[in-house]
Design an enzyme around this catalytic site. Structure first.
Site, mmCIF file in Angstrom:
data_model
loop_
_atom_site.group_PDB
_atom_site.id
_atom_site.type_symbol
_atom_site.label_atom_id
_atom_site.label_comp_id
_atom_site.label_asym_id
_atom_site.label_seq_id
_atom_site.Cartn_x
_atom_site.Cartn_y
_atom_site.Cartn_z
ATOM 1 N N LYS A 285 32.314 18.074 -4.132
ATOM 2 C CA LYS A 285 31.939 18.748 -2.890
ATOM 3 C C LYS A 285 31.665 20.217 -3.159
ATOM 4 O O LYS A 285 32.388 20.870 -3.918
ATOM 5 C CB LYS A 285 33.061 18.626 -1.847
ATOM 6 C CG LYS A 285 33.140 17.275 -1.167
ATOM 7 C CD LYS A 285 34.199 17.284 -0.068
ATOM 8 C CE LYS A 285 34.269 15.957 0.652
ATOM 9 N NZ LYS A 285 35.313 15.954 1.704
ATOM 10 N N GLU A 371 40.987 3.764 12.680
ATOM 11 C CA GLU A 371 41.477 3.936 14.051
ATOM 12 C C GLU A 371 42.164 2.680 14.581
ATOM 13 O O GLU A 371 43.155 2.768 15.315
ATOM 14 C CB GLU A 371 40.317 4.335 14.975
ATOM 15 C CG GLU A 371 39.764 5.723 14.724
ATOM 16 C CD GLU A 371 38.724 5.773 13.619
ATOM 17 O OE1 GLU A 371 38.247 6.878 13.295
ATOM 18 O OE2 GLU A 371 38.379 4.688 13.066
ATOM 19 N N ARG A 399 36.453 3.010 18.757
ATOM 20 C CA ARG A 399 36.429 2.027 17.677
ATOM 21 C C ARG A 399 37.677 1.138 17.697
ATOM 22 O O ARG A 399 37.727 0.130 17.007
ATOM 23 C CB ARG A 399 36.328 2.741 16.325
ATOM 24 C CG ARG A 399 35.231 3.773 16.257
ATOM 25 C CD ARG A 399 35.120 4.416 14.895
ATOM 26 N NE ARG A 399 34.326 3.594 13.999
ATOM 27 C CZ ARG A 399 34.054 3.922 12.745
ATOM 28 N NH1 ARG A 399 34.538 5.029 12.228
ATOM 29 N NH2 ARG A 399 33.319 3.135 11.995
#
Length: 641
Positions: A285, A371, A399
């Protein structure tokens, strides 16, 4: 005036077809210029930085090797797609990212043919790419489907559900695992690159296929032993046994910043008859920009920043952010209640759970992008006597709706839902707007649904939820900073289902839920100035409703307006149902509901979004005057049109 980077080679590339005319030796320069252009653009607009910088070479290589858009490229989440947008005909608008009327911060089907599938939530890419691949197979159409998924997104079960069915796609499906954080790979380098090229080559795959056909003719014990020997040998040298068991041919790991390694492997995979194939690519990253490499977390999503120094523009000092108020309040409550624990799904800082985790590390749980698991995990904790707070963005809680219904509501378990980013979210747009939670929660039996009007109310509601052991309870609050009210030193337990009158009047009643209260009060000032005495109520609860308060307001005022930052089916619908059931509308009451429009609103400045949605003071005033058929030219209290 922003100084633009020098990009002579990138200036010649307007789409991937142009890119494919370059020589392989030119790709390094192109990637460097692409990285400089992205840094410059995000310095102007803000947005996701580190993730995009990490895939510059990978993006370049994919578009160079594959025939996009005929080959369908699906990015998971999509926050790493800025280099992709620059290379696919959108460079001239790249400095409009996340702005009203500008480019979305994520992939978006309506924006470009190079975005075959929109994404801003994680772990959808493999399923979508599988759909493209199977459709091509059934239609006997050419073209590959390539899914690029990060290692973080691999923490969601949906990714594995898709991989479990991927074998049907054969070589039409390619999954690229972008490993930039979990460090699940062994060291990468020349040997690894050589092995990856070798095992993805046509000669190796042909030989392997021949050996597999031969092995099938052997007695079953020998056939099984041969297969296991092949998997073991490649697993020992490269890893990937898990992916092999799911039906993928595993290649990697390879250095995702080394184009000399990437290009030949992608070419081999493109031409392979074996499949589906998973390529394990290791990236970093923030690659190529020192400030982002040094602090990947701080440069994941950024404000506008100085490209030379990396210094991000700081917002002026103001009230605390809602998620921090929640996290700090919960941490303080947990000092005297060891049953309180906090759960988040890969968003500890975004939900304020990081504050709680710092103070109570053994009672804080980040379950990753899962979730569904988070909700049922919380239900298990509640069933065993704990007081779990499940802190999830409104748009992400969608979700896990089945778990909310089946595992929490039906069993009447006291799970506390802290619903962050409730309502509109500005630059993040439709994919992250929390538009539906009141609707999808307040329809469920046993649920209590609260909405904080300001940060002080959020403190009280967090405390109220902590004490509520008789069933599920939710508190919703928006993105961003509070209103600036003083925070209470001692929180108060609110009476369930009871609102409050904030302002008394006689002719107009505004019934507010959540943070539109400030606009309701502003509208009341303007209406009072016109001689229309106005009451304002903060209902606090969408469920259960304060029926006594609502009945009193509806029977003593000529016009009543509900306002909420939620879609149809929320507070307004429940108040209308109450009024209908009790015959209040039959008495000539003018009852109007203000809510989010039946549309997905694109990114813009929050104030513009609210104006477009009809949820500001001006909209309230207009609704009241229209209901009264008010003639502005007449004297106060006089003529009606």
């Amino acid at each position: 005036m922003v100084d633009l980077p020098s990009t002579p080679l990138l200036d010649t590339v307007h789409n991937p077809a142009d890119l494919r005319t370059l020589k392989p030796t030119q790709l390094r320069q192109l990637a460097d210029e692409l990285r400089a252009e992205m840094i410059s653009a995000v310095g102007v607009t803000g947005g996701h930085l580190g993730s995009g910088l990490g895939v510059v070479e990978l993006t370049t290589a994919i578009h160079y090797v594959f025939d996009t858009p005929r080959d369908r490229l699906v990015w998971d989440v999509g926050h790493q797609c800025y280099p992709h947008k620059i290379l696919t005909g959108r460079r001239d608008r790249i400095r409009t990212l996340r702005m009203g009327g500008g480019l979305s911060g994520f992939t978006k089907r309506s924006e470009s043919e190079y975005d075959p599938f929109g994404a801003a939530h994680s772990s959808t890419s493999i399923s979508a790419a599988l759909g493209f691949a199977i459709a091509n197979k059934l239609g006997e159409a050419s073209g590959k489907a390539i899914a690029v998924i990060g290692d973080g997104s691999m923490s969601a079960g949906m990714a594995y559900e898709a991989m479990n069915n991927a074998a049907q796609a054969g070589n039409r499906l390619v999954v690229i695992l972008n490993d930039n954080d979990m460090s699940i790979a062994p060291p990468v380098g020349g040997l690894s690159a050589y092995l990856s090229r070798m095992v993805s080559s046509r000669e190796f795959l042909s030989l392997r296929d021949l050996m597999k056909k031969f092995a099938r003719r052997l007695p079953r014990p020998l056939h099984s032993a041969a297969r296991k020997t092949d998997e073991f040998a490649r697993g020992m040298t490269m890893g990937g046994t898990l992916f092999e068991e799911l039906g993928f041919y595993y290649v990697g790991p390879i250095d995702g910043h080394n184009l000399d390694h990437l290009i030949p492997v992608l070419e081999n995979v493109r031409d392979a008859e074996e499949g589906p194939i998973l390529i394990h690519v290791v990236t970093k990253k923030g690659k190529g920009y020192a400030p982002a490499e040094a602090a990947a977390d701080k440069y994941h999503g950024v404000q506008k920043f100085d490209v030379i120094t990396g210094t991000q523009a700081k917002a002026p000092p103001g009230p605390p952010q809602y998620q921090n108020v929640f996290g700090e309040t919960l941490a303080k409550l947990a000092e005297t209640d060891d049953r309180i624990c906090a759960i988040t799904a890969a968003m500890p800082s975004g939900t304020g759970v990081d504050k709680f985790a710092k103070a109570h590390p053994t009672r804080a749980f980040d379950v990753g992008i899962a979730e569904q698991h988070a909700v049922t995990f919380a239900a298990g904790l509640a069933a065993q006597g704990m007081r779990p707070f499940c802190a999830i963005y409104s748009t992400f809680l969608q979700r896990a709706y089945d778990q909310v219904v089946h595992d929490v509501a039906i069993q009447n378990l006291p799970v506390r839902f802290a619903i962050d980013r409730a309502g509109l979210v500005g630059a993040d747009g439709a994919t992250h707007a929390g538009s539906f939670d009141v609707t999808y929660l307040a329809t469920l039996p046993n649920f209590v649904v609260m909405a904080a009007a300001d940060e002080a109310e959020l403190v009280h509601m967090t405390y109220t939820a902590a004490l509520h052991d008789s069933g599920p309870i939710a508190l919703r609050y928006p993105r961003g900073n509070g209103t600036g009210v003083a925070l209470p030193e001692v929180p108060q337990a609110l009476e369930i289902g009871k609102g409050r009158i904030v302002r008394e009047g006689k002719k107009v009643a505004i019934l507010s839920l959540g943070t539109r209260l400030a606009e309701a009060l502003k509208a009341a000032d303007a209406l009072d100035a016109k001689g229309l005495s106005t009451s304002v109520a903060d209902l606090r609860f969408a469920k259960p409703l304060d029926e006594d308060l609502i009945r009193r307001l509806l029977t003593t005022h000529e016009v009543a307006v509900t306002i909420e930052e939620n879609s149809v089916g929320g507070l307004g619908a429940h108040v209308l149902t109450l009024a209908s059931d009790q015959g209040l509308i039959d008495n000539g009451l003018k009852l109007r509901t203000l809510r989010l429009p039946d549309a997905f609103q694109d990114q813009d400045k929050p104030e513009k979004q609210y104006a477009e949605a009809g949820l500001d003071a001006e909209a309230i005033i207009g609704t009241v005057l229209k209901a009264l058929r008010w003639n502005e030219s007449a004297d106060v209290g006089g003529a009606r049109a």
